[in-house]
Design a protein around this motif. Structure first.
Motif, PDB file in Angstrom:
ATOM      1  N   SER A   2      -9.926  -1.711 -21.549  1.00  0.00           N
ATOM      2  CA  SER A   2     -10.414  -2.924 -20.926  1.00  0.00           C
ATOM      3  C   SER A   2     -11.452  -3.591 -21.814  1.00  0.00           C
ATOM      4  O   SER A   2     -12.508  -3.021 -22.100  1.00  0.00           O
ATOM      5  CB  SER A   2     -11.029  -2.628 -19.554  1.00  0.00           C
ATOM      6  OG  SER A   2     -11.616  -3.800 -19.022  1.00  0.00           O
ATOM      7  N   TRP A  48      -0.690  -5.204 -22.756  1.00  0.00           N
ATOM      8  CA  TRP A  48      -2.132  -5.232 -22.975  1.00  0.00           C
ATOM      9  C   TRP A  48      -2.431  -4.572 -24.313  1.00  0.00           C
ATOM     10  O   TRP A  48      -1.857  -3.525 -24.636  1.00  0.00           O
ATOM     11  CB  TRP A  48      -2.889  -4.504 -21.867  1.00  0.00           C
ATOM     12  CG  TRP A  48      -2.765  -5.066 -20.483  1.00  0.00           C
ATOM     13  CD1 TRP A  48      -2.558  -4.344 -19.337  1.00  0.00           C
ATOM     14  CD2 TRP A  48      -2.862  -6.437 -20.061  1.00  0.00           C
ATOM     15  NE1 TRP A  48      -2.511  -5.175 -18.239  1.00  0.00           N
ATOM     16  CE2 TRP A  48      -2.695  -6.473 -18.653  1.00  0.00           C
ATOM     17  CE3 TRP A  48      -3.060  -7.640 -20.744  1.00  0.00           C
ATOM     18  CZ2 TRP A  48      -2.736  -7.650 -17.926  1.00  0.00           C
ATOM     19  CZ3 TRP A  48      -3.091  -8.820 -20.012  1.00  0.00           C
ATOM     20  CH2 TRP A  48      -2.945  -8.823 -18.620  1.00  0.00           C
ATOM     21  N   GLU A 100      -7.341  -1.658 -14.954  1.00  0.00           N
ATOM     22  CA  GLU A 100      -7.623  -3.063 -14.689  1.00  0.00           C
ATOM     23  C   GLU A 100      -8.901  -3.448 -15.418  1.00  0.00           C
ATOM     24  O   GLU A 100      -9.618  -2.610 -15.958  1.00  0.00           O
ATOM     25  CB  GLU A 100      -7.774  -3.315 -13.179  1.00  0.00           C
ATOM     26  CG  GLU A 100      -6.480  -3.109 -12.407  1.00  0.00           C
ATOM     27  CD  GLU A 100      -6.649  -3.412 -10.928  1.00  0.00           C
ATOM     28  OE1 GLU A 100      -5.642  -3.732 -10.288  1.00  0.00           O
ATOM     29  OE2 GLU A 100      -7.783  -3.323 -10.429  1.00  0.00           O
ATOM     30  N   SER A 101      -9.195  -4.738 -15.380  1.00  0.00           N
ATOM     31  CA  SER A 101     -10.328  -5.243 -16.175  1.00  0.00           C
ATOM     32  C   SER A 101     -11.610  -5.215 -15.362  1.00  0.00           C
ATOM     33  O   SER A 101     -12.205  -6.244 -15.080  1.00  0.00           O
ATOM     34  CB  SER A 101     -10.044  -6.655 -16.667  1.00  0.00           C
ATOM     35  OG  SER A 101      -9.811  -7.532 -15.584  1.00  0.00           O
ATOM     36  N   LEU A 156      -6.742  -7.126 -22.168  1.00  0.00           N
ATOM     37  CA  LEU A 156      -7.054  -6.842 -20.769  1.00  0.00           C
ATOM     38  C   LEU A 156      -8.551  -7.030 -20.557  1.00  0.00           C
ATOM     39  O   LEU A 156      -9.367  -6.285 -21.115  1.00  0.00           O
ATOM     40  CB  LEU A 156      -6.650  -5.407 -20.428  1.00  0.00           C
ATOM     41  CG  LEU A 156      -6.977  -4.921 -19.010  1.00  0.00           C
ATOM     42  CD1 LEU A 156      -6.184  -5.706 -17.977  1.00  0.00           C
ATOM     43  CD2 LEU A 156      -6.676  -3.423 -18.888  1.00  0.00           C
ATOM     44  N   GLY A 157      -8.930  -8.059 -19.808  1.00  0.00           N
ATOM     45  CA  GLY A 157     -10.338  -8.268 -19.481  1.00  0.00           C
ATOM     46  C   GLY A 157     -11.126  -9.040 -20.518  1.00  0.00           C
ATOM     47  O   GLY A 157     -12.349  -9.131 -20.417  1.00  0.00           O
TER      48      GLY A 157
END
Length: 618
Positions: free
Chosen positions: A506, A495, A589-590, A455-456
């Motif tokens: 992240s 993820w 979220e990233s 993730l990211g």
């Protein structure tokens, strides 16, 4: 890198080291120290023969516009963190910097020693808090690594490799685990202890440098990136002062029977060392066995591959279990206080994985899954298996051609096309234009596709136009397509979630990443090595991968991957939109890098600069 060092110091004839990024760091210092030790041992030999060592890496320079393979002169070695020429009198050392401007990155990462052993790894020679994967190979496949090394070098060999005209004679009498002379020096506790604090100091320096870079980086660096020039890092990482603070990072030279590896200081001459290198190697400390334990039986070797993956490591003694060894050795039965047991077991894994200043705490419950965590995995004894090398050569010019005539790409696409039941992929990035429709087509055929992604990871670099977008963008789009067709249940995306965590982390925060590159199809074949499932690896970088046909090895690798992370347990995204949600509805979220358009492209240029400098993900 500890395994690299253990192999290098025991070399008899030649060593070939290939890495995308060589950064003056603690990992690089470990390899450099191993070269110093090798040199000193060879000087003690009665023979005048000196091993030949080659190092090839990628850091762009204007000279590569005319000649892609630039020889690095001895007077430039020290500024790279390599030993000075006068420290290597016992070996013959040559260094080449290889890049094909502007986009043809040398992304390969492997080691070949004496044409007998090869290691293929996902990591560069630099300090990063990534989960990585390295595979140790012996047998005929080593000749393929040797051929790739020669092709990659391209220049005249000066001096030539001693075994160039002496191919080895391979037998089927292979040894496994600690019976293998090349593996008996592996010490998981020693390696993890050495890495944790040193990487923390590395990260502190990186943070300081990042502040300086933000003030000086700008359009000029973007231009240099476009023509393949990689800005240098000015810091003196891996300096003697830092190494001295943790002498365990030094390669041991020769130890007496009662010496402790953890008490080794800097490498020094020892008047009592045997004069012959072979005798010197025999004097090195081997991992102690618990002689009270019975030798493995044939029944043990014939047990399931997954069980062997988790249980093949010899038991640690009680003292080691209570003094910093990792989670599996801290058993609940050792404690009267259940809460204390949980804190110690999770904290031990957290400390190992942090490897930086990151001060996060473990959040997982204490259950049986903690017992699986093992950074090293010894394979069960097995007969030789079919292995093919599937690579790609570097392509410097822009464009997304060469999909159907590159061995790596053909292997990946064929795996998607002919899969009957399942496809599993772990990769930092997933956005190459061929891999997305291949995944969707497999789902439409009823194949179960499982993706472990970061993730990211390198979001800024992936936001450059034509790079394919971030993992979040790609997965969201894929689920939209599959939901419209009623096939969303055939795709499961996770993820990466660290072993001590209960939710994804992240990668954009630079705390933890997973850098493994692995694919398994129908639980029968695996493709592993250097290549990511992104635009750069599919169309531009030089990559080295192997395709292995062995259900038993695939099972062991899959078991090892899941044992060392909590991705399967806690990382599953929502198939409605590809977003990860906690039970209470919170979203990870990233760091807002889903931005697209002009702003996203500008951020992407910044990410590209960090990427080629080695400070971003790659």
């Amino acid at each position: 890198m500890r395994h690299y060092a253990d192999l290098i110091v025991r070399a008899e004839h030649e060593v070939f080291i290939a890495t995308n990024y060589w950064e003056d760091s603690h990992c690089a210092a470990l390899v450099s120290d191993s070269l110093r030790v090798l040199s000193k041992r060879c000087l003690r030999r009665a023979s005048d023969a000196r091993p030949v060592v080659k190092l090839i890496y990628d850091r762009g320079t204007p000279k590569q516009a005319l000649h892609n393979h630039v020889r690095v002169p001895p007077d430039a070695w020290a500024e790279l963190g390599l030993p000075r020429a006068e420290e290597l009198g016992g070996i013959r050392f040559e260094v080449v910097n290889y890049h094909r401007p502007p986009l043809g990155t040398f992304h390969a990462k492997y080691l070949v020693v004496d044409r007998a052993v090869a290691c293929l790894n996902s990591n560069n020679i630099q300090d990063r808090p990534n989960v990585e994967m390295m595979i140790h190979f012996e047998g005929p496949i080593v000749d393929s690594f040797y051929d790739v090394a020669l092709f990659s070098w391209a220049n005249a060999l000066d001096p030539p490799l001693p075994l160039l005209a002496k191919p080895p004679v391979h037998t089927d009498d292979y040894k496994f685990g600690w019976d293998n002379a090349h593996l008996k020096y592996i010490d998981t506790e020693f390696s993890s202890q050495a890495a944790r604090t040193l990487l923390g100091k590395q990260q502190a320096r990186d943070d300081q440098q990042d502040g300086r870079r933000k003030r000086v980086d700008g359009f000029g660096n973007a231009v240099r990136t476009a023509v393949g020039i990689h800005p240098g890092d000015a810091a003196g990482l891996g300096t003697d002062e830092l190494i001295d603070e943790h002498p365990a990072m030094n390669v041991p030279e020769v130890e007496t029977p009662n010496a402790s590896r953890d008490n080794q200081g800097e490498i020094e001459d020892n008047a009592n060392d045997p004069p012959d290198a072979t005798d010197a190697v025999a004097g090195l400390r081997e991992r102690p066995r618990d002689e009270s334990q019975p030798a493995p039986s044939k029944a043990d070797a014939d047990s399931s591959a997954a069980d062997n993956a988790a249980e093949s490591e010899p038991p640690a003694d009680a003292a080691d279990a209570k003094n910093g060894q990792l989670g599996p050795e801290l058993l609940k039965s050792d404690y009267d206080d259940a809460e204390k047991a949980h804190q110690d077991r999770v904290a031990a894994i957290t400390t190992h994985l942090n490897a930086t200043k990151f001060d996060g705490k473990g959040t997982v419950p204490d259950d049986a899954s903690l017992d699986d965590f093992r950074p090293h995995m010894m394979h069960a004894p097995h007969a030789p298996v079919p292995i093919a090398m599937v690579n790609r050569a570097p392509k410097g010019t822009p464009g997304h051609e060469s999909t159907n005539d590159v061995p790596q790409n053909i292997a990946w696409l064929s795996a998607f096309k002919y899969a009957e039941r399942s496809i599993f992929i772990q990769t930092p990035t997933f956005n190459a234009s061929p891999v997305i429709p291949a995944t969707l087509d497999a789902c439409r055929r009823g194949v179960d596709v499982t993706l472990y992604l970061d993730l990211g990871f390198n979001d800024l670099g992936e936001m450059i136009p034509f790079q394919g977008g971030t993992n979040e963008q790609v997965i969201n789009s894929m689920y939209k397509t599959l939901n419209a067709e009623g096939k969303q249940d055939k795709l499961k995306v996770y993820w990466y979630t660290a072993k001590d965590q209960s939710k994804p982390m992240s990668a954009a925060k630079k705390a933890r990443n997973c850098h493994v590159k692995f694919m398994a199809v129908d639980d029968c074949i695996a493709i592993a090595g250097n290549g990511n499932q992104d635009t750069q690896s599919w169309f531009h970088s030089q990559e080295v991968n192997v395709l292995v046909d062995s259900p038993a090895l695939v099972a062991e690798w899959r078991a090892g991957i899941d044992a060392n992370q909590n991705t399967r347990a806690h990382g599953l995204v929502d198939p409605a939109d590809g977003v990860w949600r906690a039970p209470d509805g919170r979203v990870v979220e990233s760091s807002g890098t889903k931005t697209s358009g002009l702003f996203g492209s500008l951020k992407g240029i910044s990410g590209a600069i960090r990427r080629v400098r080695g400070t971003g993900g790659f």
